[in-house]
Write a protein that holds these residues in place. Structure first.
Motif, PDB file in Angstrom:
ATOM      1  N   PRO A  20      -5.177   3.960   5.154  1.00 44.78           N
ATOM      2  CA  PRO A  20      -6.584   3.542   5.133  1.00 44.78           C
ATOM      3  C   PRO A  20      -6.871   2.439   6.144  1.00 44.78           C
ATOM      4  O   PRO A  20      -6.021   1.576   6.372  1.00 44.78           O
ATOM      5  CB  PRO A  20      -6.775   3.018   3.701  1.00 44.78           C
ATOM      6  CG  PRO A  20      -5.410   2.700   3.213  1.00 44.78           C
ATOM      7  CD  PRO A  20      -4.428   3.516   3.974  1.00 44.78           C
ATOM      8  N   CYS A  36      -1.346   8.565  -0.976  1.00 41.32           N
ATOM      9  CA  CYS A  36      -2.429   7.866  -1.690  1.00 41.32           C
ATOM     10  C   CYS A  36      -3.581   7.533  -0.743  1.00 41.32           C
ATOM     11  O   CYS A  36      -3.362   7.000   0.348  1.00 41.32           O
ATOM     12  CB  CYS A  36      -1.899   6.581  -2.328  1.00 41.32           C
ATOM     13  SG  CYS A  36      -3.175   5.759  -3.299  1.00 41.32           S
ATOM     14  N   ASN A  37      -4.786   7.864  -1.180  1.00 38.48           N
ATOM     15  CA  ASN A  37      -5.984   7.521  -0.391  1.00 38.48           C
ATOM     16  C   ASN A  37      -7.162   7.253  -1.325  1.00 38.48           C
ATOM     17  O   ASN A  37      -8.311   7.482  -0.969  1.00 38.48           O
ATOM     18  CB  ASN A  37      -6.325   8.638   0.603  1.00 38.48           C
ATOM     19  CG  ASN A  37      -6.690   9.932  -0.101  1.00 38.48           C
ATOM     20  OD1 ASN A  37      -6.529  10.061  -1.315  1.00 38.48           O
ATOM     21  ND2 ASN A  37      -7.196  10.896   0.650  1.00 38.48           N
ATOM     22  N   LEU A  38      -6.849   6.769  -2.508  1.00 39.67           N
ATOM     23  CA  LEU A  38      -7.902   6.564  -3.510  1.00 39.67           C
ATOM     24  C   LEU A  38      -8.984   5.600  -3.036  1.00 39.67           C
ATOM     25  O   LEU A  38     -10.167   5.800  -3.292  1.00 39.67           O
ATOM     26  CB  LEU A  38      -7.276   6.011  -4.810  1.00 39.67           C
ATOM     27  CG  LEU A  38      -6.781   7.014  -5.842  1.00 39.67           C
ATOM     28  CD1 LEU A  38      -5.867   8.060  -5.248  1.00 39.67           C
ATOM     29  CD2 LEU A  38      -6.105   6.307  -6.996  1.00 39.67           C
ATOM     30  N   CYS A  39      -8.553   4.552  -2.321  1.00 41.99           N
ATOM     31  CA  CYS A  39      -9.539   3.563  -1.853  1.00 41.99           C
ATOM     32  C   CYS A  39     -10.538   4.213  -0.897  1.00 41.99           C
ATOM     33  O   CYS A  39     -11.698   3.798  -0.828  1.00 41.99           O
ATOM     34  CB  CYS A  39      -8.834   2.388  -1.178  1.00 41.99           C
ATOM     35  SG  CYS A  39      -7.686   2.894   0.100  1.00 41.99           S
ATOM     36  N   CYS A  64      -7.338   1.058  -6.945  1.00 44.60           N
ATOM     37  CA  CYS A  64      -5.994   1.024  -6.343  1.00 44.60           C
ATOM     38  C   CYS A  64      -4.917   1.034  -7.434  1.00 44.60           C
ATOM     39  O   CYS A  64      -4.929   0.185  -8.322  1.00 44.60           O
ATOM     40  CB  CYS A  64      -5.853  -0.214  -5.459  1.00 44.60           C
ATOM     41  SG  CYS A  64      -4.219  -0.308  -4.697  1.00 44.60           S
ATOM     42  N   PRO A  65      -3.979   1.976  -7.366  1.00 43.39           N
ATOM     43  CA  PRO A  65      -3.031   2.153  -8.469  1.00 43.39           C
ATOM     44  C   PRO A  65      -1.818   1.232  -8.470  1.00 43.39           C
ATOM     45  O   PRO A  65      -1.037   1.254  -9.418  1.00 43.39           O
ATOM     46  CB  PRO A  65      -2.576   3.614  -8.301  1.00 43.39           C
ATOM     47  CG  PRO A  65      -2.719   3.896  -6.850  1.00 43.39           C
ATOM     48  CD  PRO A  65      -3.847   3.041  -6.353  1.00 43.39           C
ATOM     49  N   THR A  66      -1.619   0.440  -7.395  1.00 41.34           N
ATOM     50  CA  THR A  66      -0.429  -0.426  -7.400  1.00 41.34           C
ATOM     51  C   THR A  66      -0.649  -1.573  -8.393  1.00 41.34           C
ATOM     52  O   THR A  66      -1.781  -1.962  -8.673  1.00 41.34           O
ATOM     53  CB  THR A  66      -0.131  -0.983  -5.985  1.00 41.34           C
ATOM     54  OG1 THR A  66      -1.296  -1.632  -5.465  1.00 41.34           O
ATOM     55  CG2 THR A  66       0.279   0.119  -5.035  1.00 41.34           C
ATOM     56  N   SER A 117      -3.340  -3.350  -3.719  1.00 41.11           N
ATOM     57  CA  SER A 117      -2.931  -3.387  -2.314  1.00 41.11           C
ATOM     58  C   SER A 117      -4.115  -3.507  -1.389  1.00 41.11           C
ATOM     59  O   SER A 117      -3.978  -3.455  -0.163  1.00 41.11           O
ATOM     60  CB  SER A 117      -2.135  -2.125  -1.982  1.00 41.11           C
ATOM     61  OG  SER A 117      -0.973  -2.098  -2.755  1.00 41.11           O
ATOM     62  N   ILE A 118      -5.299  -3.619  -1.981  1.00 39.23           N
ATOM     63  CA  ILE A 118      -6.513  -3.867  -1.202  1.00 39.23           C
ATOM     64  C   ILE A 118      -7.296  -4.935  -1.973  1.00 39.23           C
ATOM     65  O   ILE A 118      -7.409  -4.852  -3.202  1.00 39.23           O
ATOM     66  CB  ILE A 118      -7.294  -2.551  -0.957  1.00 39.23           C
ATOM     67  CG1 ILE A 118      -8.483  -2.772  -0.026  1.00 39.23           C
ATOM     68  CG2 ILE A 118      -7.730  -1.864  -2.230  1.00 39.23           C
ATOM     69  CD1 ILE A 118      -9.010  -1.494   0.624  1.00 39.23           C
ATOM     70  N   CYS A 162       0.841  -1.205   0.000  1.00 38.83           N
ATOM     71  CA  CYS A 162       0.000   0.000   0.000  1.00 38.83           C
ATOM     72  C   CYS A 162       0.877   1.256   0.000  1.00 38.83           C
ATOM     73  O   CYS A 162       1.777   1.402   0.840  1.00 38.83           O
ATOM     74  CB  CYS A 162      -0.899  -0.030   1.237  1.00 38.83           C
ATOM     75  SG  CYS A 162      -1.732   1.532   1.537  1.00 38.83           S
ATOM     76  N   LEU A 163       0.605   2.151  -0.947  1.00 40.99           N
ATOM     77  CA  LEU A 163       1.406   3.370  -1.076  1.00 40.99           C
ATOM     78  C   LEU A 163       1.330   4.229   0.183  1.00 40.99           C
ATOM     79  O   LEU A 163       2.336   4.802   0.616  1.00 40.99           O
ATOM     80  CB  LEU A 163       0.947   4.179  -2.294  1.00 40.99           C
ATOM     81  CG  LEU A 163       1.131   3.498  -3.656  1.00 40.99           C
ATOM     82  CD1 LEU A 163       0.493   4.343  -4.759  1.00 40.99           C
ATOM     83  CD2 LEU A 163       2.610   3.263  -3.958  1.00 40.99           C
ATOM     84  N   ALA A 164       0.149   4.335   0.761  1.00 42.13           N
ATOM     85  CA  ALA A 164      -0.002   5.169   1.966  1.00 42.13           C
ATOM     86  C   ALA A 164       0.875   4.646   3.092  1.00 42.13           C
ATOM     87  O   ALA A 164       1.485   5.424   3.833  1.00 42.13           O
ATOM     88  CB  ALA A 164      -1.474   5.203   2.399  1.00 42.13           C
TER      89      ALA A 164
HETATM   90  S1  SF4 Z   1      -5.572   2.934  -3.129  1.00 39.93           S
HETATM   91 FE1  SF4 Z   1      -4.179   1.183  -2.795  1.00 39.93          FE
HETATM   92  S2  SF4 Z   1      -2.157   2.073  -2.532  1.00 39.93           S
HETATM   93 FE2  SF4 Z   1      -3.633   3.736  -2.297  1.00 39.93          FE
HETATM   94  S3  SF4 Z   1      -4.013   3.878  -0.097  1.00 39.93           S
HETATM   95 FE3  SF4 Z   1      -5.578   2.497  -0.935  1.00 39.93          FE
HETATM   96  S4  SF4 Z   1      -4.719   0.420  -0.742  1.00 39.93           S
HETATM   97 FE4  SF4 Z   1      -3.038   1.882  -0.484  1.00 39.93          FE
END
Ligand code: SF4
Ligand code: SF4
Ligand code: SF4
Length: 271
Positions: free
Chosen positions: A241, A214-217, A257-259, A263-264, A170-172
Motif C-alpha cells: 500500500p 494483505c490490502n485491507l487498508c 488493519c489486522p496486525t 501497521s498503519i 505491514c503484512l503486504a
Molecule cells: S491492512 Fe495493515 S497489514 Fe494489511 S496491507 Fe494495510 S497496513 Fe499492511
C-alpha cells in the motif's frame, strides 16, 4: 421575501455568536501563549473534521458535546478529566472507531455552534463541485445528482490527518496475506465498507477477508484511489500500500488493519 429576511436575521445572529467566540478564543489564545501552557496540549489528539488550529480550538470549543451526539457511528469522544487542559474536548480514536463518513453530510461540523469545527470550507467545496459538474461540456443535467456530487466533494475536502505505513510490520511488505475477521469477533467497531450493500455502517466483525497479499487498508478506504493505492514497489516489484495526497486521515484503514499493533497509523494535521 419572508425567507430572505429570516436568512438575514439568522446570518446576523450567527455572525454575532461567531464574533463572540472568536473574541473569547483570542483572549484565551493570548493567555495560552503567555503562560506557555500550549506545551500541555494534546497535539496527538485527532480532532473531528474541520477543526481549526489546536490552540484556537481549545479556547473556542465549549465542550457542549453536540458533535458527539450527532455522529451516527459514535466516532467522537470527549476527553476525560485526566487530559488536563483538553478535558471535555472532542477527539477520535480511529483504532476503535473511525469517522467513516457514513453520515454523508459532515453533521458534526454542521452542528458545531462555535464553528471550531468549521463548515464553510466544506460548503464551498461542495458548491464548487456541483457548479463544475453541471458545466462539464456535453453534460446531461438530468443525470447530475447535486447531492451525490456535493457529498463526495465534502468528504474529499476533509483533512484530519495523514496515514503512514509501518513497513516493518505491514503484512503486504512481508509478502503475507490475511484470511479471517480482521479484529476478531469481539471487536465492536463499525463502518460502511465500499462494497457494502447497505447505506449505513455495519460491524467490521461481520466481514470475512481472504487476501493472498494483505490490502485491507486499500480496499476498505472510503476515499479510494486518490487516498491509498496498492502498487508494486520500486526495485522489488512487490505489491504494497502507498498513501497518497488525497488521504483525509479518517482512520478506517487503521481500524481494519489486522496486525496486533496497527501497521498503519494516522498522524493528526493541526491546521
Ligand atoms: S491492512 Fe495493515 S497489514 Fe494489511 S496491507 Fe494495510 S497496513 Fe499492511
Ligand atoms: S460541537 Fe463544537 S463546541 Fe461542541 S464539543 Fe463539538 S467541537 Fe466543541
Ligand atoms: S488512507 Fe483512506 S482509510 Fe486511511 S486514513 Fe487515509 S482516507 Fe482514511
Amino acid at each position: 421575501m419572508a425567507k430572505k429576511q429570516i436568512g438575514r436575521r439568522e446570518f446576523i445572529i450567527s455572525g454575532s455568536v461567531a464574533a463572540g467566540v472568536l473574541a473569547v478564543a483570542g483572549v484565551g489564545v493570548k493567555y495560552l501563549d503567555i503562560s506557555h501552557s500550549g506545551e500541555q496540549l494534546r497535539q496527538d489528539f485527532l480532532r473531528p473534521p474541520g477543526a481549526i488550529g489546536e490552540v484556537e480550538f481549545m479556547y473556542g470549543c465549549i465542550k457542549c458535546g453536540l458533535c458527539v451526539q450527532i455522529c451516527p457511528v459514535q466516532a467522537i469522544k470527549l476527553a476525560g478529566a485526566h487530559e488536563g487542559l483538553s478535558y471535555g474536548t472532542p477527539y477520535i480514536d480511529v483504532r476503535e472507531q473511525p469517522c467513516d463518513f457514513s453520515c454523508d453530510a459532515l453533521q458534526c461540523v454542521e452542528t458545531c455552534p462555535t464553528a471550531v469545527l468549521n463548515f464553510e470550507q466544506f460548503k464551498d467545496a461542495g458548491a464548487l463541485a456541483v457548479e463544475k459538474a453541471s458545466q462539464e461540456p456535453g453534460v446531461d443535467l438530468s443525470k447530475v445528482n447535486p447531492f451525490e456530487v456535493q457529498k463526495v466533494a465534502m468528504k474529499e475536502a476533509v483533512l484530519m490527518g495523514k496515514a503512514h505505513i509501518n513497513k516493518n510490520t505491514c503484512l503486504a511488505h512481508q509478502r503475507k496475506g490475511f484470511k479471517g475477521i480482521s479484529r476478531g469477533t469481539d471487536f465492536e467497531g463499525i463502518y460502511r465498507a465500499p462494497d457494502s450493500k447497505f447505506a449505513y455502517a455495519t460491524p467490521l466483525k461481520d466481514k470475512e477477508f481472504d487476501r493472498e497479499i494483505c490490502n485491507l487498508c486499500v480496499t476498505e478506504c472510503p476515499i479510494g484511489e486518490s487516498a491509498i493505492v496498492f502498487v508494486p514497489g520500486r526495485g522489488s516489484g512487490k505489491l504494497h500500500p502507498r498513501v497518497l495526497e488525497g488521504c483525509t486521515g479518517c482512520g478506517v484503514c487503521v481500524m481494519v488493519c489486522p496486525t496486533e499493533k496497527p501497521s498503519i497509523v494516522v498522524e493528526p494535521i493541526k491546521s
